[in-house]
Enzyme design. Structure first.
Site, short mmCIF file in Angstrom:
data_model
loop_
_atom_site.label_atom_id
_atom_site.label_comp_id
_atom_site.label_asym_id
_atom_site.label_seq_id
_atom_site.Cartn_x
_atom_site.Cartn_y
_atom_site.Cartn_z
N SER A 79 0.87 -1.18 0.00
CA SER A 79 0.00 0.00 0.00
C SER A 79 0.90 1.22 0.00
CB SER A 79 -0.87 0.00 1.26
OG SER A 79 -1.50 1.26 1.45
N TYR A 81 -2.36 -0.70 10.75
CA TYR A 81 -2.33 -1.12 9.34
C TYR A 81 -1.04 -0.67 8.67
CZ TYR A 81 -3.68 -1.53 4.43
OH TYR A 81 -3.72 -1.85 3.09
#
Length: 279
Positions: free
Chosen positions: A138, A151
């Protein structure tokens, strides 16, 4: 039996589903895995629409026996494993004062240790054929983002793990790449299973900045999110390029965003950028 074989995790929706279809269309024998086979309807429908064949199997990245069974089963059936795409993962929104350390451990288990587990099981087979190990991370694996502490920590860990592994694996013929998406219009956000209003109401002193972050994120997804198919193009690039890059962003926005950090030696630009999310 001579077709190259790729195993992709987390293919029930989003980038994983799109990558499975793209790989099959490109001629790869594609093993599309997912934690819950009952959620494979969308995957089967997409394969039927595209006119491609997928081998759909169960694989839970947090279960060592499931990982071993899936990978050994593929090698037993096809005699080889040429590539693995670590795509399975789960989002998480929260800040540490308002959650438990166990919450953070669970996020790490899926997003980091799941990747480690699959990679470890696959590497002997990838090494045997000069294969590829690809991981969907990501932009949050490069630039830490507010209310994504756990995360982003997991994605940072994956990036560090793979960046460290890459030169070692290359010596033994395995190409390692990470694919960095930004906002993608998929079920990833809805799969968080949270009620934003309830989360904000329970945020206490963090309510105002959390509201600002939520508003900004909703606007961004509405205005500039990629489709899963667009993001999956970067996965296919990592699979098929003669010499794939280690780090591949999925859009110009993702390149600009991660570039802020990668060219930011003292960290001030990145923190200035993300700090503005809370204003």
């Amino acid at each position: 039996m001579s077709r190259k074989v790729v195993l992709i995790t987390g293919t029930s929706s989003g980038i994983g589903l799109a990558a499975a279809i793209s790989a099959a269309e490109a001629g790869w024998r594609t093993i599309a895995t997912l934690r819950d086979p009952a959620r494979a309807d969308a995957l089967r429908k997409a394969a039927e629409t595209a006119g491609v064949e997928l081998d759909i199997r169960q694989l839970d990245v947090t279960d060592a026996s499931s990982v071993t069974a899936a990978i050994e089963g593929v090698v037993a059936d096809y005699g080889r494993l040429d590539a693995v795409v670590n795509n399975a993962g789960a989002g998480h929104v929260g800040t540490i004062e308002n959650e438990t350390v166990e919450d953070v451990r669970r996020v790490m288990e899926v997003n980091f240790f799941g990747v480690v587990q699959v990679s470890k099981a696959a590497l002997p087979h990838l090494r045997a054929v000069g294969g590829r190990l690809i991981t969907v991370t990501s932009v949050g694996g490069v630039v830490g983002q507010p209310f994504n502490e756990a995360y982003c920590a997991a994605k940072f860990a994956v990036e560090g793990f793979m960046e460290s592994l890459a030169p070692v694996a290359a010596k033994l013929g395995v190409a390692v790449s990470v694919v960095e998406p930004g906002a993608v219009a998929s079920e990833f956000v809805s799969n968080l299973g949270i009620d934003p209003a309830a989360l904000i109401a329970a945020a206490g002193p963090y309510a105002a900045p959390l509201q600002a972050y939520a508003t900004r994120t909703q606007t961004m997804f509405a205005d500039s999110a990629q489709t899963p198919a667009q993001a999956a193009e970067a996965v296919l690039e990592a699979l098929t390029a003669e010499q794939p890059a280690f780090r591949i962003q999925t859009s110009e926005w993702a390149r600009a965003f991660t570039g802020t950090k990668l060219a930011d030696l003292d960290g001030s630009k990145a923190l200035g950028l993300t700090g503005a999310y809370l204003d």
